[in-house]
Design a protein around this motif. Sequence first.
Motif, PDB file in Angstrom:
ATOM      1  N   UNK A  30       4.219  -1.429  -3.732  1.00  0.00           N
ATOM      2  CA  UNK A  30       3.024  -0.340  -3.646  1.00  0.00           C
ATOM      3  C   UNK A  30       3.336   0.551  -4.411  1.00  0.00           C
ATOM      4  N   UNK A  31       4.832   0.949  -4.713  1.00  0.00           N
ATOM      5  CA  UNK A  31       4.903   2.349  -5.523  1.00  0.00           C
ATOM      6  C   UNK A  31       5.093   1.907  -7.106  1.00  0.00           C
ATOM      7  N   UNK A  32       4.057   2.896  -7.740  1.00  0.00           N
ATOM      8  CA  UNK A  32       4.141   2.525  -9.107  1.00  0.00           C
ATOM      9  C   UNK A  32       5.579   3.376  -9.807  1.00  0.00           C
ATOM     10  N   UNK A  33       5.964   3.268 -11.191  1.00  0.00           N
ATOM     11  CA  UNK A  33       7.203   3.681 -11.821  1.00  0.00           C
ATOM     12  C   UNK A  33       6.914   5.020 -11.674  1.00  0.00           C
ATOM     13  N   UNK A  34       5.669   5.838 -12.181  1.00  0.00           N
ATOM     14  CA  UNK A  34       5.718   6.968 -11.788  1.00  0.00           C
ATOM     15  C   UNK A  34       6.144   7.669 -10.748  1.00  0.00           C
ATOM     16  N   UNK A  35       5.479   7.187  -9.709  1.00  0.00           N
ATOM     17  CA  UNK A  35       5.959   7.922  -8.155  1.00  0.00           C
ATOM     18  C   UNK A  35       7.150   7.714  -7.689  1.00  0.00           C
ATOM     19  N   UNK A  36       7.664   6.704  -8.051  1.00  0.00           N
ATOM     20  CA  UNK A  36       9.234   6.378  -7.764  1.00  0.00           C
ATOM     21  C   UNK A  36      10.212   7.609  -8.532  1.00  0.00           C
ATOM     22  N   UNK A  37       9.593   7.714  -9.790  1.00  0.00           N
ATOM     23  CA  UNK A  37      10.322   8.506 -10.677  1.00  0.00           C
ATOM     24  C   UNK A  37      10.381   9.982 -10.098  1.00  0.00           C
ATOM     25  N   UNK A  38       9.275  10.441  -9.631  1.00  0.00           N
ATOM     26  CA  UNK A  38       8.941  11.801  -9.134  1.00  0.00           C
ATOM     27  C   UNK A  38       9.788  11.680  -8.023  1.00  0.00           C
ATOM     28  N   UNK A  39       9.563  10.766  -7.172  1.00  0.00           N
ATOM     29  CA  UNK A  39      10.160  10.832  -5.621  1.00  0.00           C
ATOM     30  C   UNK A  39      11.844  10.939  -5.936  1.00  0.00           C
ATOM     31  N   UNK A  40      12.356  10.150  -6.927  1.00  0.00           N
ATOM     32  CA  UNK A  40      13.873  10.188  -7.002  1.00  0.00           C
ATOM     33  C   UNK A  40      14.278  11.471  -7.692  1.00  0.00           C
ATOM     34  N   UNK A  41      13.270  12.225  -8.518  1.00  0.00           N
ATOM     35  CA  UNK A  41      13.820  13.449  -8.750  1.00  0.00           C
ATOM     36  C   UNK A  41      13.648  14.572  -7.669  1.00  0.00           C
ATOM     37  N   UNK A 154       9.708   4.057   4.452  1.00  0.00           N
ATOM     38  CA  UNK A 154       9.321   4.658   5.661  1.00  0.00           C
ATOM     39  C   UNK A 154       7.854   4.925   5.451  1.00  0.00           C
ATOM     40  N   UNK A 155       7.304   5.730   4.607  1.00  0.00           N
ATOM     41  CA  UNK A 155       6.017   5.907   4.243  1.00  0.00           C
ATOM     42  C   UNK A 155       5.039   4.725   4.218  1.00  0.00           C
ATOM     43  N   UNK A 156       5.379   4.006   3.593  1.00  0.00           N
ATOM     44  CA  UNK A 156       4.767   2.392   3.520  1.00  0.00           C
ATOM     45  C   UNK A 156       4.695   1.814   4.954  1.00  0.00           C
ATOM     46  N   UNK A 157       5.729   1.780   5.659  1.00  0.00           N
ATOM     47  CA  UNK A 157       5.732   1.240   6.966  1.00  0.00           C
ATOM     48  C   UNK A 157       4.651   1.946   8.004  1.00  0.00           C
ATOM     49  N   UNK A 158       4.664   3.362   7.761  1.00  0.00           N
ATOM     50  CA  UNK A 158       3.951   4.413   8.611  1.00  0.00           C
ATOM     51  C   UNK A 158       2.359   3.975   8.244  1.00  0.00           C
ATOM     52  N   UNK A 159       2.105   3.889   6.943  1.00  0.00           N
ATOM     53  CA  UNK A 159       0.665   3.385   6.408  1.00  0.00           C
ATOM     54  C   UNK A 159       0.469   2.363   7.018  1.00  0.00           C
ATOM     55  N   UNK A 160       1.096   1.091   7.056  1.00  0.00           N
ATOM     56  CA  UNK A 160       0.735   0.017   7.885  1.00  0.00           C
ATOM     57  C   UNK A 160       0.581   0.345   9.128  1.00  0.00           C
ATOM     58  N   UNK A 161       1.365   0.885   9.757  1.00  0.00           N
ATOM     59  CA  UNK A 161       1.192   1.089  11.266  1.00  0.00           C
ATOM     60  C   UNK A 161      -0.032   2.026  11.390  1.00  0.00           C
ATOM     61  N   UNK A 162      -0.307   2.664  10.893  1.00  0.00           N
ATOM     62  CA  UNK A 162      -1.550   3.532  10.917  1.00  0.00           C
ATOM     63  C   UNK A 162      -2.842   2.805  10.808  1.00  0.00           C
ATOM     64  N   UNK A 163      -2.818   1.954   9.638  1.00  0.00           N
ATOM     65  CA  UNK A 163      -3.669   0.835   9.291  1.00  0.00           C
ATOM     66  C   UNK A 163      -3.986   0.156  10.515  1.00  0.00           C
ATOM     67  N   UNK A 164      -3.071  -0.396  11.047  1.00  0.00           N
ATOM     68  CA  UNK A 164      -2.843  -1.286  12.063  1.00  0.00           C
ATOM     69  C   UNK A 164      -3.854  -0.878  13.391  1.00  0.00           C
TER      70      UNK A 164
END
Length: 171
Positions: A30-41, A154-164
């Motif tokens: 669900x994370x694109x390359x741009x977002x992951x690159x920024x997160x890693x930085x 963690x963020x993806x899991x929390x989004x799934x939990x919130x959506x559920x």
Amino acid sequence: MISYKFSSVSSVTNHQKNSNEKAHYELLSKYNLYDHTINCAICAIDIAEKKKLPSLTKETLILLALLHDFGKEPTIAGKYGDIEIEATKTKHNIYSKYFAKSFLRKHVGKNINEENFEIVVNTLENHHYFGVKQTLFLKLLREADTAARDAEEEFALNRIEIHSKSSRSKI
């Protein structure tokens, strides 16, 4: 001018072997390359500040974090895909290395000394190979990449939990 597609490319490659890896891939895809690159930085900056790394070490780590997955971008991968490379599980690290070599020579030139240049390209090439000598920069880049992936998961899991929870409340 070349147009890159970082925001439309998944940050993970689809190499899952079992159901555990498939579930992990589904979350992180669900994370694109741009977002992951920024997160890693961002994680690299946090690590550098917590460890009180010297300025040049911090700058080099941030550069590595920004460049480490560039080889996953299709235009970059296509440009370097015809280079003969020993068969590996993933080649994006090799493509990232070649992109960085070209980019740094063209845009940074004499502003980067040869030792730092070699550190950057060798770290990019080896960031997924665990049988190589563990350098400071390999350790730091892997730490930043892992921290970014952990936060994304963690963020993806929390989004799934919130959506559920919100879906159940509508029933």
